[in-house]
Write an enzyme that holds these catalytic residues in place. Sequence first.
Site, PDB file in Angstrom:
ATOM      1  N   GLN A  43      10.907  26.303   2.585  1.00  0.00           N
ATOM      2  CA  GLN A  43      11.057  27.752   2.709  1.00  0.00           C
ATOM      3  C   GLN A  43      12.490  28.229   2.561  1.00  0.00           C
ATOM      4  O   GLN A  43      12.721  29.400   2.265  1.00  0.00           O
ATOM      5  CB  GLN A  43      10.487  28.212   4.055  1.00  0.00           C
ATOM      6  CG  GLN A  43       8.979  28.030   4.154  1.00  0.00           C
ATOM      7  CD  GLN A  43       8.433  28.443   5.498  1.00  0.00           C
ATOM      8  OE1 GLN A  43       8.367  27.634   6.419  1.00  0.00           O
ATOM      9  NE2 GLN A  43       8.028  29.693   5.619  1.00  0.00           N
ATOM     10  N   HIS A  63       4.453  26.386  -9.539  1.00  0.00           N
ATOM     11  CA  HIS A  63       4.853  26.287 -10.949  1.00  0.00           C
ATOM     12  C   HIS A  63       3.641  26.364 -11.885  1.00  0.00           C
ATOM     13  O   HIS A  63       3.690  27.030 -12.917  1.00  0.00           O
ATOM     14  CB  HIS A  63       5.596  24.970 -11.191  1.00  0.00           C
ATOM     15  CG  HIS A  63       6.927  24.897 -10.523  1.00  0.00           C
ATOM     16  ND1 HIS A  63       7.624  23.729 -10.362  1.00  0.00           N
ATOM     17  CD2 HIS A  63       7.711  25.863  -9.970  1.00  0.00           C
ATOM     18  CE1 HIS A  63       8.768  23.961  -9.739  1.00  0.00           C
ATOM     19  NE2 HIS A  63       8.834  25.256  -9.486  1.00  0.00           N
ATOM     20  N   ASP A  76      11.978  27.523  -5.516  1.00  0.00           N
ATOM     21  CA  ASP A  76      12.987  26.827  -6.327  1.00  0.00           C
ATOM     22  C   ASP A  76      14.402  27.105  -5.849  1.00  0.00           C
ATOM     23  O   ASP A  76      15.250  26.209  -5.813  1.00  0.00           O
ATOM     24  CB  ASP A  76      12.874  27.244  -7.801  1.00  0.00           C
ATOM     25  CG  ASP A  76      11.618  26.717  -8.475  1.00  0.00           C
ATOM     26  OD1 ASP A  76      10.799  26.071  -7.784  1.00  0.00           O
ATOM     27  OD2 ASP A  76      11.452  26.953  -9.687  1.00  0.00           O
ATOM     28  N   ARG A 101      15.400  24.226  14.975  1.00  0.00           N
ATOM     29  CA  ARG A 101      14.258  23.476  14.463  1.00  0.00           C
ATOM     30  C   ARG A 101      14.217  23.608  12.941  1.00  0.00           C
ATOM     31  O   ARG A 101      14.120  24.718  12.404  1.00  0.00           O
ATOM     32  CB  ARG A 101      12.950  23.989  15.084  1.00  0.00           C
ATOM     33  CG  ARG A 101      11.765  23.186  14.597  1.00  0.00           C
ATOM     34  CD  ARG A 101      10.429  23.662  15.129  1.00  0.00           C
ATOM     35  NE  ARG A 101       9.407  22.960  14.367  1.00  0.00           N
ATOM     36  CZ  ARG A 101       8.254  23.482  13.979  1.00  0.00           C
ATOM     37  NH1 ARG A 101       7.953  24.743  14.285  1.00  0.00           N
ATOM     38  NH2 ARG A 101       7.404  22.771  13.276  1.00  0.00           N
ATOM     39  N   HIS A 146       6.559  19.243   7.171  1.00  0.00           N
ATOM     40  CA  HIS A 146       6.193  20.653   7.348  1.00  0.00           C
ATOM     41  C   HIS A 146       5.533  21.152   6.054  1.00  0.00           C
ATOM     42  O   HIS A 146       6.104  21.919   5.295  1.00  0.00           O
ATOM     43  CB  HIS A 146       7.438  21.482   7.686  1.00  0.00           C
ATOM     44  CG  HIS A 146       7.149  22.855   8.205  1.00  0.00           C
ATOM     45  ND1 HIS A 146       7.683  23.333   9.379  1.00  0.00           N
ATOM     46  CD2 HIS A 146       6.402  23.869   7.712  1.00  0.00           C
ATOM     47  CE1 HIS A 146       7.297  24.587   9.577  1.00  0.00           C
ATOM     48  NE2 HIS A 146       6.503  24.930   8.566  1.00  0.00           N
ATOM     49  N   ASN A 190       3.914  19.769  11.421  1.00  0.00           N
ATOM     50  CA  ASN A 190       3.835  21.172  11.797  1.00  0.00           C
ATOM     51  C   ASN A 190       2.445  21.713  11.490  1.00  0.00           C
ATOM     52  O   ASN A 190       1.939  21.564  10.376  1.00  0.00           O
ATOM     53  CB  ASN A 190       4.855  22.006  11.022  1.00  0.00           C
ATOM     54  CG  ASN A 190       4.718  23.486  11.329  1.00  0.00           C
ATOM     55  OD1 ASN A 190       5.101  23.946  12.396  1.00  0.00           O
ATOM     56  ND2 ASN A 190       4.153  24.257  10.390  1.00  0.00           N
ATOM     57  N   GLU A 191       1.824  22.327  12.480  1.00  0.00           N
ATOM     58  CA  GLU A 191       0.565  23.053  12.321  1.00  0.00           C
ATOM     59  C   GLU A 191      -0.451  22.296  11.460  1.00  0.00           C
ATOM     60  O   GLU A 191      -0.847  22.754  10.381  1.00  0.00           O
ATOM     61  CB  GLU A 191       0.822  24.440  11.732  1.00  0.00           C
ATOM     62  CG  GLU A 191       1.620  25.346  12.654  1.00  0.00           C
ATOM     63  CD  GLU A 191       1.705  26.783  12.154  1.00  0.00           C
ATOM     64  OE1 GLU A 191       1.160  27.075  11.068  1.00  0.00           O
ATOM     65  OE2 GLU A 191       2.309  27.608  12.853  1.00  0.00           O
ATOM     66  N   ASN A 331       2.976  26.712  18.205  1.00  0.00           N
ATOM     67  CA  ASN A 331       3.355  27.974  17.568  1.00  0.00           C
ATOM     68  C   ASN A 331       2.288  29.010  17.885  1.00  0.00           C
ATOM     69  O   ASN A 331       1.091  28.702  17.842  1.00  0.00           O
ATOM     70  CB  ASN A 331       3.443  27.822  16.050  1.00  0.00           C
ATOM     71  CG  ASN A 331       4.428  26.753  15.614  1.00  0.00           C
ATOM     72  OD1 ASN A 331       5.280  26.325  16.380  1.00  0.00           O
ATOM     73  ND2 ASN A 331       4.312  26.319  14.364  1.00  0.00           N
ATOM     74  N   TYR A 333       1.412  33.499  17.524  1.00  0.00           N
ATOM     75  CA  TYR A 333       1.849  34.787  17.010  1.00  0.00           C
ATOM     76  C   TYR A 333       0.994  35.959  17.484  1.00  0.00           C
ATOM     77  O   TYR A 333       1.512  37.038  17.709  1.00  0.00           O
ATOM     78  CB  TYR A 333       1.859  34.757  15.473  1.00  0.00           C
ATOM     79  CG  TYR A 333       2.953  33.884  14.904  1.00  0.00           C
ATOM     80  CD1 TYR A 333       4.226  34.400  14.673  1.00  0.00           C
ATOM     81  CD2 TYR A 333       2.734  32.551  14.624  1.00  0.00           C
ATOM     82  CE1 TYR A 333       5.245  33.614  14.160  1.00  0.00           C
ATOM     83  CE2 TYR A 333       3.744  31.742  14.113  1.00  0.00           C
ATOM     84  CZ  TYR A 333       4.998  32.283  13.887  1.00  0.00           C
ATOM     85  OH  TYR A 333       6.005  31.479  13.394  1.00  0.00           O
ATOM     86  N   GLU A 402       7.426  28.060  17.674  1.00  0.00           N
ATOM     87  CA  GLU A 402       7.548  29.229  16.784  1.00  0.00           C
ATOM     88  C   GLU A 402       6.930  30.432  17.467  1.00  0.00           C
ATOM     89  O   GLU A 402       5.841  30.340  18.038  1.00  0.00           O
ATOM     90  CB  GLU A 402       6.822  29.029  15.449  1.00  0.00           C
ATOM     91  CG  GLU A 402       7.492  28.128  14.450  1.00  0.00           C
ATOM     92  CD  GLU A 402       6.702  28.043  13.150  1.00  0.00           C
ATOM     93  OE1 GLU A 402       5.972  29.013  12.822  1.00  0.00           O
ATOM     94  OE2 GLU A 402       6.794  27.014  12.469  1.00  0.00           O
TER      95      GLU A 402
END
Length: 495
Positions: A43, A63, A76, A101, A146, A190-191, A331, A333, A402
């Site tokens: 990311q 891509h 990219d 993290r 991740h 992660n997740e 995490n 939200y 998170e």
Amino acid sequence: MFLYGIVLFAVAVVSSPLKNDYVINNKRFPENFMFGVATSAYQIEGAWNVDGRTPSIWDNMTHMNPDFTPDKSNGDVACLSYYKYKEDIKLLKAMGVKHYRFSLSWSRILPTGYADKINELGVAYYKNLIAELKINDIEPLVTISHWDLPLTLEALGGFLNEDIQWWFQDYARVVFSLFGDDVKYWITFNEPRQTCMGGYGYGYYPPAIHSEGLLEYVCAHNLLRAHARAWHVYNNEFRSTQGGKISIVVDTSAYIPASDNEEDKVAADTKYYFELGWFANPVHYGDYPEIMRTRVDQRSRAEGRSQSRLPVFTDEEKNLLKGTADFFAFNTYSANIVQHMDDPPISYPPSKYQDQGVRDFQPSEWQNSTQPSWFKIVPWCMRGLLKWIKDHYEDPDILISENGLCTDDDEKRIYYIKNYMSYMRDAMELDDVKVFGYTVWSIMDNFEWQLGYTQKYGLYEIDFNDENRTRKARPSAEFYTNVCKTRCLTDECVD
């Protein structure tokens, strides 16, 4: 009429803190409480084909299918953090965070996906990043994987291949040996719910395989085996000399019963077990939740299958899995109301949501984030979620790995973080929940997976049309800086 009454009951009971009658907790956080921020490699790093890095499943998807993201974007270049990591760490230092993290790019370290070839230039990047953090008294909290699985391994089946447990074990051993002397907190995956549900269930993440209630369970089974193998490598080969801790990050919304009826309470617990417990129960207790095992087994038989769609761990694997979380990392939200419903009829294709057999929804009265429609702002749910984890997983040490808001309205972001942290502080104070750290997603705007750059989570704003990717502090960065430095959410604090 009955359903409408339940919704009104739920909103009346649990949403009143949104009406200005909730007072922000003014107690200081403990001296050793860890305030942090989070990112992940794909990311933010960019440099997707630089210095020996090979493609991941995300490089390949974006891509080969530019329409996979609404803005036809990819990682990219992203935030150029491969080149600007020292600048980023200056921001972290100025903010006063205690931990950062971040994740490792598997294919940057092991270009073939296997431990047969270590990319020294990729290793040097992470060594330099970690060294810079340590110089600035910031604890590295490292996620080993991740979501950006090397494309070479996906070509062999990825998480559908049970050999992923050995591939990941070897990769983990490499990173423990390379970085472990300077890393005290490790996350294996992660997740995993998103990896498997998104990648092999609903298909909204690479490799975009649609197989609800089937291959998503296979993915999870193999991923859990891989996690356990890595945990034991650390425990047996590195813990005594490196002295760190290792866990897995699960993700969950808060699930709130639609009423005080016992059926709705059971429905909310069932939802928790199918979402959070899918991964938390095996790493804490050695096997899937009993309700998950029972319901999937029963429905599989009713579908005429000779074996359950939910794979079975051997006794050896159960022993290998049990206790492989040194702390509970999650995490979160948003939240959902959960209601009992009649068992769904047997139909084809199956799905995990039919397996759950509950109804969940979000009342329209709940405040929106301004960006994705599912993202409702319900901070009062944090205390109940933490209490549920405490009660169901033997009162663990908890890291919120998170939490943050996707929005174009930074005042709303400040409101969100302040209130979620306040209810977290309430849980620590009033329910004796052992939370030792909180992590904002994210330090800066970044590539938000299938939604590209259309969503903004950052305390720092980035204009992705600016080739320099200049970081610009939002007011929320100033707010969080004050929280980190005062250990308090209000202007007047008490110890």
